[in-house]
Design an enzyme around this catalytic site. Sequence first.
Site, PDB file in Angstrom:
ATOM      1  N   ARG A 154      -2.083  -4.219   7.726  1.00 52.41           N
ATOM      2  CA  ARG A 154      -3.502  -3.791   7.683  1.00 52.41           C
ATOM      3  C   ARG A 154      -4.310  -4.970   8.330  1.00 52.41           C
ATOM      4  O   ARG A 154      -4.117  -6.016   8.049  1.00 52.41           O
ATOM      5  CB  ARG A 154      -3.985  -3.621   6.054  1.00 52.41           C
ATOM      6  CG  ARG A 154      -5.230  -3.333   6.171  1.00 52.41           C
ATOM      7  CD  ARG A 154      -5.848  -3.256   4.786  1.00 52.41           C
ATOM      8  NE  ARG A 154      -7.113  -3.081   4.431  1.00 52.41           N
ATOM      9  CZ  ARG A 154      -8.144  -3.752   3.929  1.00 52.41           C
ATOM     10  NH1 ARG A 154      -7.549  -4.733   3.115  1.00 52.41           N
ATOM     11  NH2 ARG A 154      -9.324  -3.330   3.547  1.00 52.41           N
TER      12      ARG A 154
ATOM     13  N   ARG B 266     -20.554  -9.719  -3.217  1.00 48.31           N
ATOM     14  CA  ARG B 266     -21.033  -9.699  -1.946  1.00 48.31           C
ATOM     15  C   ARG B 266     -22.788  -9.107  -2.057  1.00 48.31           C
ATOM     16  O   ARG B 266     -22.829  -8.196  -2.866  1.00 48.31           O
ATOM     17  CB  ARG B 266     -20.436  -8.900  -0.873  1.00 48.31           C
ATOM     18  CG  ARG B 266     -18.918  -9.474  -0.239  1.00 48.31           C
ATOM     19  CD  ARG B 266     -18.596  -8.463   0.904  1.00 48.31           C
ATOM     20  NE  ARG B 266     -17.213  -8.939   1.096  1.00 48.31           N
ATOM     21  CZ  ARG B 266     -16.062  -8.132   0.921  1.00 48.31           C
ATOM     22  NH1 ARG B 266     -16.267  -6.944   0.656  1.00 48.31           N
ATOM     23  NH2 ARG B 266     -14.952  -8.776   1.524  1.00 48.31           N
TER      24      ARG B 266
ATOM     25  N   ASN C  50      -0.423  -6.701   3.979  1.00 44.53           N
ATOM     26  CA  ASN C  50      -1.546  -7.070   3.815  1.00 44.53           C
ATOM     27  C   ASN C  50      -1.687  -8.470   3.420  1.00 44.53           C
ATOM     28  O   ASN C  50      -1.830  -8.772   2.464  1.00 44.53           O
ATOM     29  CB  ASN C  50      -2.380  -6.128   2.972  1.00 44.53           C
ATOM     30  CG  ASN C  50      -3.896  -6.298   2.764  1.00 44.53           C
ATOM     31  OD1 ASN C  50      -4.533  -6.998   3.860  1.00 44.53           O
ATOM     32  ND2 ASN C  50      -4.581  -5.570   2.233  1.00 44.53           N
TER      33      ASN C  50
ATOM     34  N   HIS D 158     -12.711  -0.131   5.518  1.00 44.48           N
ATOM     35  CA  HIS D 158     -12.325   0.774   4.891  1.00 44.48           C
ATOM     36  C   HIS D 158     -11.974   2.132   5.223  1.00 44.48           C
ATOM     37  O   HIS D 158     -11.799   3.161   4.830  1.00 44.48           O
ATOM     38  CB  HIS D 158     -13.317   1.130   3.680  1.00 44.48           C
ATOM     39  CG  HIS D 158     -13.858   0.016   2.481  1.00 44.48           C
ATOM     40  ND1 HIS D 158     -14.654  -0.242   2.137  1.00 44.48           N
ATOM     41  CD2 HIS D 158     -12.693  -1.059   2.117  1.00 44.48           C
ATOM     42  CE1 HIS D 158     -14.768  -1.410   1.467  1.00 44.48           C
ATOM     43  NE2 HIS D 158     -13.627  -1.956   1.419  1.00 44.48           N
TER      44      HIS D 158
ATOM     45  N   GLU E 103      -4.301   4.748   1.215  1.00 42.70           N
ATOM     46  CA  GLU E 103      -4.408   3.800   2.598  1.00 42.70           C
ATOM     47  C   GLU E 103      -2.960   3.793   3.020  1.00 42.70           C
ATOM     48  O   GLU E 103      -2.462   3.742   4.187  1.00 42.70           O
ATOM     49  CB  GLU E 103      -4.970   2.441   2.419  1.00 42.70           C
ATOM     50  CG  GLU E 103      -6.535   2.643   1.870  1.00 42.70           C
ATOM     51  CD  GLU E 103      -7.140   1.521   1.723  1.00 42.70           C
ATOM     52  OE1 GLU E 103      -7.708   0.869   2.418  1.00 42.70           O
ATOM     53  OE2 GLU E 103      -6.796   0.900   0.400  1.00 42.70           O
TER      54      GLU E 103
END
Length: 452
Positions: free
Chosen positions: A91, A240, A7, A179, A386
């Site tokens: 990813r 965010r 990733n 996600h 994941e």
Amino acid sequence: MIILFLNCGSSSVRYSVYDWARKESLAAGLVERVTMPGTAITHERPGKDKVSFEKECKDHTEAVKLVVDTLINKEYGVINDVKLISAVGHRIVHGGKFAKSVLVDDAVMKELKEISDLAPLHNPAHIMGIEAAQKIIPGVKNICIMDTAFHQTMPDHVFMYALPYEWYTDLKVRRYGFHGSSVLYCAKRAAVLLGKKSNEVNVIVCHIGNGASITAVKEGKCFDTSMGLTPLEGLVMGTRSGDIDPAIPFYVMSKTGVSPDDMYNTLNKGSGVLAVSGKSADRRDVELAAEAGDQRCQLAVDMESYRIKKYIGAYAAALGRVDAVVWTAGVGERGPVIREKALRDLEYMGLEYDHDKNFSALTKNAESEITAPNSKVKSFVIPTDEEIVGVEDIVAILENRYDVHTKYTYIFEDKNYRNKLRDELFAKEIAKKPFLLKAAVNVPENIKNLVK
């Protein structure tokens, strides 16, 4: 079959190594400050001491080489030869039109480069990671796990924005969602806990971490999700902003002279819980300060939990029937305060929250139920995985038996599926904290016996 999973960020490379035959993780780690002075790697193996050291990496190729060299190191490595790696998974934050994981070829690379503008903070780094792996491990298959793939089942009236239609046709402006691997895993595990097939359940999955999203899963497929064209839309997150009046940036820029780039950076990295609290994006720090009387931190907690509650209500209306509300990711798994404030007073939709169970679910190593026994709508805390989603996609692609998740059954959809490492860690936790069993579900008898 050994799978290396990468990733890549703009200045980092996260990695994990999975042994498919043994169904267990061998190692995981992080290379930080790639392209900058002081590059360092942290390498972790189950049951062994963490290894950390510095080694300069001027680019992602050198960072991936550092990862590979660490994995085959005679002292702290986990494999004897790089040739044992069957495939490298990547990813990909923004997978655009891809509806499932794909084997990398020239066409895939071309498409990823064309959509890089949709995720300028992420996709260019992913591309560098793929190119680095191709160079460092020549001949190995590279496979992309798209974070947006799960959401490609949204109907057009859900994923479209009320904007000029040409923006969609020419510029690919639409809701994509993120996600995806986490939501896929948690939705299918929720079905197992409910004793149903995944295509029989309607669940709302709350992936609450530094980045946060909520997804409405209808009959096992994504129906709607809170993140949009980019991961900026939706919930109040660590840094965010989430949903705001789109006129606000233009107003502030006209008054202050802030540039578009600086505004974009502020909305992504200088807003959310960090901005409201004035202290931190770490919810643990913010909750402690709120408890001590800090009003801005309390406001941050209230704003974040309220936005989650509002989305739960909206998605309950959209789904028509809700079987479960699922919590996952860092805050979702270990943030009882946020969960409580979001779940209180939802009896009208059949969800009866249990305070004691919620505050007993303080582990990232066990699935838990935090609703009362007679609650018609359940709420589960499910530690996300994941890695297993990506690894199984990769293995299935290598074995030519892979398909979209609606036509494919994962190993973790079996009611007897166990995560060996997670069980071991949970056993150690409850040996010291027996109260953790109060909310935990699907726990083997040998672990339960530790508290007898």
